[in-house]
Write a protein that holds these residues in place. Sequence first.
Motif, PDB file in Angstrom:
ATOM      1  N   ARG A  46       0.780  -1.237   0.000  1.00 49.78           N
ATOM      2  CA  ARG A  46       0.000   0.000   0.000  1.00 49.78           C
ATOM      3  C   ARG A  46       0.809   1.283   0.000  1.00 49.78           C
ATOM      4  N   VAL A  47       2.036   1.251   0.486  1.00 45.97           N
ATOM      5  CA  VAL A  47       2.830   2.481   0.547  1.00 45.97           C
ATOM      6  C   VAL A  47       3.366   2.793  -0.846  1.00 45.97           C
ATOM      7  N   ARG A  48       2.848   3.858  -1.429  1.00 43.68           N
ATOM      8  CA  ARG A  48       3.254   4.245  -2.771  1.00 43.68           C
ATOM      9  C   ARG A  48       3.436   5.756  -2.909  1.00 43.68           C
ATOM     10  N   HIS A  49       2.718   6.542  -2.105  1.00 41.94           N
ATOM     11  CA  HIS A  49       2.709   7.987  -2.287  1.00 41.94           C
ATOM     12  C   HIS A  49       3.352   8.702  -1.093  1.00 41.94           C
ATOM     13  N   SER A  50       3.670   9.966  -1.297  1.00 37.83           N
ATOM     14  CA  SER A  50       4.258  10.778  -0.240  1.00 37.83           C
ATOM     15  C   SER A  50       3.250  10.988   0.883  1.00 37.83           C
ATOM     16  N   ARG A  57      -5.942  11.003   2.846  1.00 38.98           N
ATOM     17  CA  ARG A  57      -6.901   9.940   2.554  1.00 38.98           C
ATOM     18  C   ARG A  57      -7.031   8.964   3.721  1.00 38.98           C
ATOM     19  N   LEU A  58      -5.935   8.782   4.461  1.00 37.78           N
ATOM     20  CA  LEU A  58      -5.956   7.839   5.567  1.00 37.78           C
ATOM     21  C   LEU A  58      -6.513   8.447   6.856  1.00 37.78           C
ATOM     22  N   ALA A  66      -0.950  13.227  12.104  1.00 41.76           N
ATOM     23  CA  ALA A  66      -0.414  11.902  11.785  1.00 41.76           C
ATOM     24  C   ALA A  66       0.962  12.017  11.128  1.00 41.76           C
ATOM     25  N   ARG A  67       1.137  12.995  10.270  1.00 44.60           N
ATOM     26  CA  ARG A  67       2.443  13.182   9.622  1.00 44.60           C
ATOM     27  C   ARG A  67       3.520  13.462  10.655  1.00 44.60           C
TER      28      ARG A  67
END
Length: 214
Positions: A46-50, A57-58, A66-67
């Motif tokens: 699932r990890v694909r984007h920055s 979205r999450l 969260a970041r």
Amino acid sequence: MQPPRAILFDWDNTLVDSWSVIHEALVVTFRAMGHEPWTLEETKQRVRHSLRDAFPRLFGARWEDARELYLDAFTAMHLERLAAFAGAEALLAALAEDGYYLAVVSIKTGRLLRREAEHLGWSRYFTRMIGAGDASADKPDPAVIHAALRGSGIESAAAWLVGDTALDVECALAAGCVPVLMCALDAIGEETPKVAPGLRFLDCASLLRGIRDL
């Protein structure tokens, strides 16, 4: 096929093995945010984007919280756990000696990307290292390719983008450069046919042989 003038590399899981650190930082983040953590296999899938593209979205309106959780957890352990793939430094040293323009385009936060390169002693190989937040948009947007080539006088069509996921292929095609895979040949499924058979490599050593055989 003509040899490239520039070779752009993805970073995580192309040149360095990062999955365990990425996964552990995500587990910390998911738990703190009240979410069920992914398994390691789910992380790999699932990890694909920055972060700025994936976290809204999450986590919705709390994505910036969260970041910060993720970056704090990741920063606390990434350098001590950083591991280069076999043959990666030999590949970069050889390509630099052969005169290729080398750069990195990654979804990793730019300051962390450059810190890892410095830690490994690899900064000297790259003219530019473009991470998340360094261009007007993150990979797969072609802005990262343009940023990586800025000032080189090299057109996108004369550059290869070497990566391990469908996102790398998408980015290369969007920017008009040549997509190159360096991973298990079944790793990206339906995107694989978009990469020429002669530009699919299993590891750093086979990529170097392929370039030098052109």
